[in-house]
Write a protein that holds these residues in place. Structure first.
Motif, PDB file in Angstrom:
ATOM      1  N   LEU A  91       0.829  -1.204   0.000  1.00 41.48           N
ATOM      2  CA  LEU A  91       0.000   0.000   0.000  1.00 41.48           C
ATOM      3  C   LEU A  91       0.865   1.257   0.000  1.00 41.48           C
ATOM      4  O   LEU A  91       0.630   2.177  -0.779  1.00 41.48           O
ATOM      5  N   ALA A  92       1.875   1.283   0.851  1.00 39.31           N
ATOM      6  CA  ALA A  92       2.769   2.446   0.924  1.00 39.31           C
ATOM      7  C   ALA A  92       3.474   2.665  -0.408  1.00 39.31           C
ATOM      8  O   ALA A  92       3.579   3.804  -0.892  1.00 39.31           O
ATOM      9  N   GLU A  93       3.928   1.598  -1.025  1.00 43.85           N
ATOM     10  CA  GLU A  93       4.615   1.705  -2.322  1.00 43.85           C
ATOM     11  C   GLU A  93       3.664   2.228  -3.397  1.00 43.85           C
ATOM     12  O   GLU A  93       4.037   3.090  -4.204  1.00 43.85           O
ATOM     13  N   ALA A  94       2.428   1.739  -3.409  1.00 41.19           N
ATOM     14  CA  ALA A  94       1.452   2.174  -4.397  1.00 41.19           C
ATOM     15  C   ALA A  94       1.095   3.649  -4.215  1.00 41.19           C
ATOM     16  O   ALA A  94       0.973   4.395  -5.196  1.00 41.19           O
ATOM     17  N   VAL A  95       0.958   4.098  -2.972  1.00 42.92           N
ATOM     18  CA  VAL A  95       0.612   5.497  -2.714  1.00 42.92           C
ATOM     19  C   VAL A  95       1.748   6.422  -3.143  1.00 42.92           C
ATOM     20  O   VAL A  95       1.524   7.443  -3.790  1.00 42.92           O
ATOM     21  N   VAL A  96       2.975   6.075  -2.802  1.00 37.73           N
ATOM     22  CA  VAL A  96       4.116   6.914  -3.172  1.00 37.73           C
ATOM     23  C   VAL A  96       4.258   6.973  -4.695  1.00 37.73           C
ATOM     24  O   VAL A  96       4.469   8.056  -5.261  1.00 37.73           O
ATOM     25  N   SER A  97       4.104   5.850  -5.381  1.00 36.95           N
ATOM     26  CA  SER A  97       4.218   5.874  -6.845  1.00 36.95           C
ATOM     27  C   SER A  97       3.076   6.661  -7.477  1.00 36.95           C
ATOM     28  O   SER A  97       3.262   7.340  -8.489  1.00 36.95           O
ATOM     29  N   TYR A  98       1.887   6.618  -6.861  1.00 40.83           N
ATOM     30  CA  TYR A  98       0.744   7.379  -7.375  1.00 40.83           C
ATOM     31  C   TYR A  98       1.000   8.879  -7.249  1.00 40.83           C
ATOM     32  O   TYR A  98       0.725   9.638  -8.184  1.00 40.83           O
ATOM     33  N   VAL A  99       1.533   9.321  -6.120  1.00 38.64           N
ATOM     34  CA  VAL A  99       1.836  10.745  -5.931  1.00 38.64           C
ATOM     35  C   VAL A  99       2.922  11.184  -6.912  1.00 38.64           C
ATOM     36  O   VAL A  99       2.849  12.269  -7.492  1.00 38.64           O
ATOM     37  N   LYS A 100       3.923  10.345  -7.120  1.00 37.32           N
ATOM     38  CA  LYS A 100       4.975  10.677  -8.091  1.00 37.32           C
ATOM     39  C   LYS A 100       4.418  10.746  -9.507  1.00 37.32           C
ATOM     40  O   LYS A 100       4.864  11.554 -10.315  1.00 37.32           O
ATOM     41  N   GLU A 101       3.440   9.900  -9.809  1.00 34.41           N
ATOM     42  CA  GLU A 101       2.803   9.918 -11.127  1.00 34.41           C
ATOM     43  C   GLU A 101       1.994  11.196 -11.323  1.00 34.41           C
ATOM     44  O   GLU A 101       1.988  11.788 -12.401  1.00 34.41           O
ATOM     45  N   LEU A 102       1.306  11.651 -10.274  1.00 32.44           N
ATOM     46  CA  LEU A 102       0.510  12.872 -10.358  1.00 32.44           C
ATOM     47  C   LEU A 102       1.375  14.116 -10.481  1.00 32.44           C
ATOM     48  O   LEU A 102       1.020  15.063 -11.181  1.00 32.44           O
ATOM     49  N   TYR A 103       2.491  14.144  -9.754  1.00 30.58           N
ATOM     50  CA  TYR A 103       3.372  15.313  -9.699  1.00 30.58           C
ATOM     51  C   TYR A 103       4.796  14.901 -10.059  1.00 30.58           C
ATOM     52  O   TYR A 103       5.672  14.874  -9.207  1.00 30.58           O
ATOM     53  N   PRO A 104       5.061  14.594 -11.344  1.00 35.57           N
ATOM     54  CA  PRO A 104       6.381  14.067 -11.716  1.00 35.57           C
ATOM     55  C   PRO A 104       7.520  15.083 -11.590  1.00 35.57           C
ATOM     56  O   PRO A 104       8.668  14.693 -11.383  1.00 35.57           O
ATOM     57  N   THR A 105       7.216  16.373 -11.695  1.00 34.84           N
ATOM     58  CA  THR A 105       8.297  17.364 -11.685  1.00 34.84           C
ATOM     59  C   THR A 105       8.436  18.080 -10.353  1.00 34.84           C
ATOM     60  O   THR A 105       9.299  18.928 -10.201  1.00 34.84           O
ATOM     61  N   GLU A 106       7.594  17.746  -9.384  1.00 32.94           N
ATOM     62  CA  GLU A 106       7.607  18.456  -8.113  1.00 32.94           C
ATOM     63  C   GLU A 106       7.912  17.503  -6.969  1.00 32.94           C
ATOM     64  O   GLU A 106       7.558  16.335  -7.005  1.00 32.94           O
ATOM     65  N   GLU A 107       8.573  18.025  -5.963  1.00 34.37           N
ATOM     66  CA  GLU A 107       8.798  17.263  -4.735  1.00 34.37           C
ATOM     67  C   GLU A 107       7.650  17.567  -3.788  1.00 34.37           C
ATOM     68  O   GLU A 107       7.581  18.644  -3.214  1.00 34.37           O
ATOM     69  N   LYS A 108       6.737  16.647  -3.662  1.00 31.65           N
ATOM     70  CA  LYS A 108       5.561  16.846  -2.813  1.00 31.65           C
ATOM     71  C   LYS A 108       5.660  15.975  -1.570  1.00 31.65           C
ATOM     72  O   LYS A 108       6.261  14.917  -1.580  1.00 31.65           O
ATOM     73  N   THR A 109       5.050  16.436  -0.512  1.00 28.36           N
ATOM     74  CA  THR A 109       4.879  15.623   0.683  1.00 28.36           C
ATOM     75  C   THR A 109       3.378  15.490   0.927  1.00 28.36           C
ATOM     76  O   THR A 109       2.583  16.264   0.396  1.00 28.36           O
ATOM     77  N   PHE A 110       3.005  14.508   1.708  1.00 29.87           N
ATOM     78  CA  PHE A 110       1.592  14.334   2.005  1.00 29.87           C
ATOM     79  C   PHE A 110       1.456  13.733   3.395  1.00 29.87           C
ATOM     80  O   PHE A 110       2.404  13.217   3.968  1.00 29.87           O
ATOM     81  N   LYS A 111       0.268  13.825   3.904  1.00 31.59           N
ATOM     82  CA  LYS A 111      -0.042  13.368   5.251  1.00 31.59           C
ATOM     83  C   LYS A 111      -1.111  12.285   5.166  1.00 31.59           C
ATOM     84  O   LYS A 111      -2.004  12.349   4.327  1.00 31.59           O
ATOM     85  N   VAL A 112      -1.017  11.312   6.037  1.00 31.25           N
ATOM     86  CA  VAL A 112      -2.014  10.255   6.102  1.00 31.25           C
ATOM     87  C   VAL A 112      -2.757  10.367   7.426  1.00 31.25           C
ATOM     88  O   VAL A 112      -2.141  10.378   8.486  1.00 31.25           O
ATOM     89  N   CYS A 113      -4.064  10.502   7.349  1.00 31.26           N
ATOM     90  CA  CYS A 113      -4.927  10.482   8.540  1.00 31.26           C
ATOM     91  C   CYS A 113      -5.706   9.181   8.479  1.00 31.26           C
ATOM     92  O   CYS A 113      -6.552   9.013   7.605  1.00 31.26           O
TER      93      CYS A 113
END
Length: 127
Positions: A91-113
């Motif tokens: 799950l963690a791997e899929a979420v990180v790859s999904y965020v990288k796919e959405l924002y390929p040129t930006e370094e984004k962080t996210f929070k999990v609640c």
């Protein structure tokens, strides 16, 4: 990954008392009427105080969002990606790859609640 469902959040219905389920059912019926002319198969379900719109196959995303925004009582519409539970690491791997796919040129962080509906899950909420 593509969106496969919507989590629909409602406003004033949440403060109703013992008859809240009647208002939730009425909201679901209105959502089904609004989604009827939209291309795709939609199923509106209620689960533990939440309303989901599940989809099957291809559907008109913009049309579905537009139709739902016109239903009185809906406060927010959250697109949902559904993944099979194959463990926390997957799950963690899929979420990180999904965020990288959405924002390929930006370094984004996210929070999990996290909220655990399934109390038998091997990890605690804080973990």
């Amino acid at each position: 990954m593509m969106y496969k469902a919507f989590l629909v959040k409602y406003a004033e219905i949440g403060i109703k008392g013992k008859n809240r389920h009647l208002f939730e059912k009425a909201l679901c019926v209105q959502m089904e009427h609004a989604l009827a002319p939209v291309d795709g198969n939609f199923q509106v379900t209620r689960e533990m105080g939440r309303i989901y719109v599940n989809t099957e196959g291809d559907f008109d995303y913009e049309g579905a969002v537009d139709a739902l925004t016109r239903v009185f009582g809906i406060a927010e519409i959250c697109p949902v990606v559904i993944l099979e539970d194959t463990g926390f690491e997957d799950l963690a791997e899929a979420v990180v790859s999904y965020v990288k796919e959405l924002y390929p040129t930006e370094e984004k962080t996210f929070k999990v609640c996290a909220r655990r509906a399934n109390k038998n899950y091997p990890m605690h909420t804080m973990e």
